[in-house]
Design a protein around this motif. Structure first.
Motif, PDB file in Angstrom:
ATOM      1  N   TYR A   1       3.340  58.024 -52.827  1.00  0.00           N
ATOM      2  CA  TYR A   1       4.537  58.867 -52.848  1.00  0.00           C
ATOM      3  C   TYR A   1       4.250  60.159 -52.084  1.00  0.00           C
ATOM      4  O   TYR A   1       3.149  60.694 -52.138  1.00  0.00           O
ATOM      5  CB  TYR A   1       4.888  59.196 -54.297  1.00  0.00           C
ATOM      6  CG  TYR A   1       6.057  60.147 -54.428  1.00  0.00           C
ATOM      7  CD1 TYR A   1       7.363  59.678 -54.305  1.00  0.00           C
ATOM      8  CD2 TYR A   1       5.852  61.504 -54.674  1.00  0.00           C
ATOM      9  CE1 TYR A   1       8.423  60.551 -54.427  1.00  0.00           C
ATOM     10  CE2 TYR A   1       6.908  62.376 -54.795  1.00  0.00           C
ATOM     11  CZ  TYR A   1       8.200  61.899 -54.665  1.00  0.00           C
ATOM     12  OH  TYR A   1       9.241  62.762 -54.772  1.00  0.00           O
ATOM     13  N   SER A   2       5.234  60.640 -51.349  1.00  0.00           N
ATOM     14  CA  SER A   2       5.066  61.975 -50.773  1.00  0.00           C
ATOM     15  C   SER A   2       6.364  62.745 -50.970  1.00  0.00           C
ATOM     16  O   SER A   2       7.453  62.169 -50.928  1.00  0.00           O
ATOM     17  CB  SER A   2       4.701  61.889 -49.296  1.00  0.00           C
ATOM     18  OG  SER A   2       5.837  61.591 -48.542  1.00  0.00           O
ATOM     19  N   ILE A   3       6.226  64.037 -51.230  1.00  0.00           N
ATOM     20  CA  ILE A   3       7.403  64.854 -51.481  1.00  0.00           C
ATOM     21  C   ILE A   3       8.156  64.997 -50.169  1.00  0.00           C
ATOM     22  O   ILE A   3       7.543  65.378 -49.169  1.00  0.00           O
ATOM     23  CB  ILE A   3       6.987  66.234 -52.028  1.00  0.00           C
ATOM     24  CG1 ILE A   3       6.095  66.063 -53.244  1.00  0.00           C
ATOM     25  CG2 ILE A   3       8.203  67.076 -52.361  1.00  0.00           C
ATOM     26  CD1 ILE A   3       5.486  67.342 -53.764  1.00  0.00           C
ATOM     27  N   PRO A   4       9.439  64.693 -50.137  1.00  0.00           N
ATOM     28  CA  PRO A   4      10.166  64.781 -48.869  1.00  0.00           C
ATOM     29  C   PRO A   4      10.288  66.227 -48.397  1.00  0.00           C
ATOM     30  O   PRO A   4      10.215  67.166 -49.192  1.00  0.00           O
ATOM     31  CB  PRO A   4      11.543  64.185 -49.201  1.00  0.00           C
ATOM     32  CG  PRO A   4      11.685  64.357 -50.671  1.00  0.00           C
ATOM     33  CD  PRO A   4      10.307  64.267 -51.246  1.00  0.00           C
ATOM     34  N   GLY A   5      10.467  66.393 -47.117  1.00  0.00           N
ATOM     35  CA  GLY A   5      10.707  67.731 -46.567  1.00  0.00           C
ATOM     36  C   GLY A   5       9.432  68.514 -46.355  1.00  0.00           C
ATOM     37  O   GLY A   5       8.322  67.999 -46.528  1.00  0.00           O
ATOM     38  N   ASN A   6       9.597  69.772 -45.971  1.00  0.00           N
ATOM     39  CA  ASN A   6       8.459  70.634 -45.658  1.00  0.00           C
ATOM     40  C   ASN A   6       8.544  71.931 -46.434  1.00  0.00           C
ATOM     41  O   ASN A   6       9.590  72.279 -46.965  1.00  0.00           O
ATOM     42  CB  ASN A   6       8.457  70.955 -44.170  1.00  0.00           C
ATOM     43  CG  ASN A   6       7.902  69.804 -43.371  1.00  0.00           C
ATOM     44  OD1 ASN A   6       6.881  69.236 -43.741  1.00  0.00           O
ATOM     45  ND2 ASN A   6       8.593  69.431 -42.309  1.00  0.00           N
ATOM     46  N   VAL A   7       7.426  72.630 -46.419  1.00  0.00           N
ATOM     47  CA  VAL A   7       7.410  73.956 -47.034  1.00  0.00           C
ATOM     48  C   VAL A   7       8.369  74.845 -46.234  1.00  0.00           C
ATOM     49  O   VAL A   7       8.391  74.769 -45.007  1.00  0.00           O
ATOM     50  CB  VAL A   7       5.991  74.546 -46.970  1.00  0.00           C
ATOM     51  CG1 VAL A   7       5.895  75.816 -47.794  1.00  0.00           C
ATOM     52  CG2 VAL A   7       4.987  73.532 -47.453  1.00  0.00           C
ATOM     53  N   PRO A   8       9.176  75.672 -46.901  1.00  0.00           N
ATOM     54  CA  PRO A   8      10.115  76.507 -46.145  1.00  0.00           C
ATOM     55  C   PRO A   8       9.381  77.537 -45.293  1.00  0.00           C
ATOM     56  O   PRO A   8       8.229  77.887 -45.564  1.00  0.00           O
ATOM     57  CB  PRO A   8      10.944  77.180 -47.236  1.00  0.00           C
ATOM     58  CG  PRO A   8      10.096  77.139 -48.456  1.00  0.00           C
ATOM     59  CD  PRO A   8       9.292  75.886 -48.353  1.00  0.00           C
ATOM     60  N   ASN A   9      10.052  78.001 -44.259  1.00  0.00           N
ATOM     61  CA  ASN A   9       9.507  79.054 -43.407  1.00  0.00           C
ATOM     62  C   ASN A   9       9.220  80.302 -44.254  1.00  0.00           C
ATOM     63  O   ASN A   9      10.109  80.790 -44.946  1.00  0.00           O
ATOM     64  CB  ASN A   9      10.561  79.366 -42.337  1.00  0.00           C
ATOM     65  CG  ASN A   9      10.069  80.379 -41.338  1.00  0.00           C
ATOM     66  OD1 ASN A   9       9.044  81.025 -41.554  1.00  0.00           O
ATOM     67  ND2 ASN A   9      10.791  80.525 -40.249  1.00  0.00           N
TER      68      ASN A   9
END
Lengths: 388, 322
Positions: free
Chosen positions: A323-331
């Motif tokens: 499993y991987s958390i979708p998306g990215n760390v915010p700017n």
């Protein structure tokens, strides 16, 4: 298009002017001499704690804007306990530890606010490290608070022998110790971290050792002055798995031997499970959840923590993909006012568009910063009180 | 280590043969030889006389033949007699070497004393006003043509203020002896050395700054700080030792420069150094002198690289030769 570019340039110029103003302000504060004790003396909230972070804010004034790498972090490190700080890259774990050592790379990196209370047992007082004068800080660094860095291949100076580098640390904090005794102590430390040919290694240069050996040397150096707190910033990330276990064992044994606390920074949840008493989960410069290791493992509350737990490989489980958390760390520049994890969260609700959620106490030790656990307006108030 | 040095010296000898051969060909191929030069404009010289003179000077031989005969003498350390000075080449070099060397050595010491501390200072205060001004001055030094800068200095200090001598080595009228003479020479060297230092300091300074910046961001510098070392020691011991590594190799390469002479600066200040002699020799086609002098520089260059390689091993324990 042209106007756009102009606006961009104007913006960059403004940032530069602002940064220069801030650099000057910080430099002024740093350059002062004879700072009165009253400015940095403080009181511990709980005398059993060694370190108390209180609303710590560490900012980087970069050319593209101010990065709030750590923004309002509060947690405590009790004496003799291990605290695991978990989170993905760039979440502010390392910056928290570097703030504690006052080793943020200036002039960009600065502690912008908050307290780091340190229970200085040797002098029977509590000090605020964020305000401590440089001279006082130098006495604490390496002596009472020591740090193990993540990259053993580059943390040792290539042109000095291992012995020379550990001796230096001991001699610095024990200036009256005779040379022969210093050498003995160094060799004793090397033996303690499981180096077999301690006398031979004493004369060696760092490039002659393997990564695991070098990390042992770094640990020996960190422990050479019997510190109260060992900050281990991803101590096993650069090492292979077999060495990882050995290094962690050494750390755990030594911690008990010299009765120190450990602040263990990692993104490896397995390491935390094995070592830590308490766990702090960080995301984008803030704490999203904290609690005892048991609580975090058996009952993760914040969707981010749940995601981290799910994305860990588990033995004897038949799955095709991890499993991987979708998306990215915010700017990290201009973060929104609302919850930073909102866009990646699968439990996002209407309420999440509001202000950043406060810390809600689920048990005396377990706190989470998420609206999911906010039980209506009435209990919200209670939770906030508990959170403090 | 000894084995390494011996091997390097043996290789160097081979290199010298190649260098000397190339040099000889290039020098011989220069248009107009010595005989043509001294006979030019003289109507009474017949072709026959020219031919005889070429035989006397050994210019009648072919390229290969000439080279072999030069080599035969050179291996016995006999570099022949300079056409212009009518003295053995080694004697000519010996005579003009001290002034060139003194000038270059003094300048080099000052350059290092200025460049290294200023480079470190600029690096420590990166992007500050201090840093910008140091780098700007260094760049100005690099860009200044030495003849122009020398002329300005002479205008201001020799002609305008009259505190320093205009040119030359000694005050011929005073006839100083002993210590007073040394002081007089020093007095005369102030301006030339200033020109050398200002125009030469920039490169080394920028090199030091770049290296220091790189080292300051290294993990081991952070480790040194984490130990609790005061900033003075972090920079002076841990960072500096590592900055020194590339600088030392650079210094080895500077050795031949100490002896090669500076044509323009020596000319402007009327100092009789090797630079002046060399340009004279080129203009007149003084083959023995040019060969001798250039071989001398070639030997120094090879020695310089050997010295910097050895120094490299001294300052950096990761480098070992076997």
């Amino acid at each position: 298009m042209a106007i756009d570019k102009k606006a961009q340039k104007e913006k960059i110029r403004k940032i530069k002017i602002y940064n220069n103003k801030m650099y000057k302000e910080y430099e002024k504060v740093n350059k002062r001499r004879n700072i009165p004790e009253s400015e940095y003396l403080t009181q511990m909230q709980d005398p059993k704690n060694l370190i108390e972070f209180d609303n710590l804010r560490s900012y980087f004034y970069t050319d593209v804007g101010t990065v709030k790498a750590v923004d309002g972090v509060s947690f405590a490190i009790p004496m003799g306990k291990t605290i695991g700080v978990v989170g993905e890259s760039g979440c502010g774990k390392s910056v928290t530890s570097l703030s504690l050592m006052r080793l943020l790379q200036g002039p960009q990196g600065q502690i912008a606010g908050g307290q780091i209370r340190y229970n200085q047992i040797s002098k029977k007082r509590a000090v605020d490290i964020a305000k401590l004068p440089r001279k006082e800080m130098e006495k604490i660094r390496g002596n009472e608070i020591a740090m193990i860095f993540q990259e053993p291949m580059t943390t040792l100076n290539p042109v000095f022998t291992i012995g020379n580098q550990i001796d230096e640390s001991i001699l610095l904090h024990n200036p009256k110790m005779p040379k022969s005794e210093v050498r003995e102590r160094t060799i004793e430390m090397l033996k303690l971290v499981g180096i077999a040919r301690a006398e031979g290694i004493y004369e060696s240069y760092p490039h002659e050792l393997s990564g695991g050996m070098r990390q042992r040397v770094v640990i020996a150096m960190a422990l050479s002055c019997n510190p109260q707190l060992i900050i281990a910033d991803e101590p096993t990330t650069a090492l292979d798995v077999t060495i990882q276990a050995q290094i962690l064992d050494i750390l755990r044994d030594l911690k008990d031997k010299i009765n120190a606390s450990i602040m263990l920074i990692t993104h490896d949840l397995g390491v935390v499970a094995e070592m830590a008493d308490y766990v702090v989960v960080m995301y984008a410069g803030r704490i999203v959840e904290q609690g005892t290791a048991k609580e975090i493992y058996h009952q993760p509350l914040h969707p981010y923590t749940v995601g981290l737990m799910k994305s860990r490989p588990i033995l004897n489980e038949d799955i095709d993909r991890l499993y991987s958390i979708p998306g990215n760390v915010p700017n990290p520049i201009n973060l929104p006012k609302s919850c930073y994890f909102k866009n990646r969260c699968d439990k996002c609700m209407e309420k999440c568009n509001g202000d950043y959620p406060g810390l809600i106490s689920v048990s005396p030790t377990h706190k989470v910063s998420c609206y999911l656990y906010d039980k209506g307006l009435v209990s919200d108030k209670k939770a906030k009180v508990g959170g403090k | 280590m000894r084995q390494y040095i011996v091997r390097r010296i043996l290789i160097s000898i081979l290199v010298l043969f190649g260098v000397s051969f190339l040099l000889y060909i290039i020098i011989r191929l220069m248009p107009g030889d010595y005989v043509a030069n001294i006979t030019a404009g003289n109507m009474n010289v017949t072709a026959e006389m020219e031919q005889r003179m070429r035989e006397v000077y050994g210019l009648d031989k072919g390229l290969l033949e000439g080279y072999i005969s030069w080599l035969g003498d050179a291996v016995r350390l006999d570099f022949g007699i300079s056409f212009i000075y009518q003295k053995p080449v080694t004697e000519v070099i010996q005579r003009y070497l001290p002034i060139t060397f003194a000038l270059a050595a003094i300048a080099m010491v000052f350059e290092m004393l200025l460049a290294i501390p200023l480079g470190i200072l600029a690096a420590r205060k990166q992007y500050s006003k201090m840093d910008y001004s140091i780098v700007a001055i260094a760049l100005m030094g690099i860009s200044l043509p030495s003849f122009f800068f020398a002329a300005i200095l002479k205008r201001v200090f020799a002609i305008g203020l009259g505190v320093l001598p205009l040119s030359g080595m000694v005050n011929a009228r005073a006839g100083f002896e002993g210590f007073a003479r040394i002081m007089d020479i020093g007095h005369h060297l102030v301006l030339p050395v200033t020109v050398f230092v200002i125009t030469g300091v920039g490169g080394l300074l920028r090199y030091t700054r770049t290296n220091m910046l790189e080292v300051l961001n290294a993990d081991y510098v952070r480790t040194a700080r984490a130990k609790g070392l005061p900033e003075r020691k972090v920079i002076g011991k841990h960072a500096f030792r590592n900055t020194l590594i590339p600088i030392v190799t650079l210094v080895g390469g500077m050795i031949p420069g100490l002896f090669s002479g500076a044509v323009i600066t020596e000319g402007i200040f009327a100092l009789e150094g090797l630079g002046q002699i060399a340009i004279n020799a080129v203009n007149n086609g003084d083959i023995p002198y040019l060969m001798g002098f250039n071989m001398f520089l070639a030997v120094l260059t090879l020695l310089g690289t050997l010295v910097s390689d050895i120094l490299y091993a001294v300052v950096d324990p990761r480098v070992r030769y076997s």
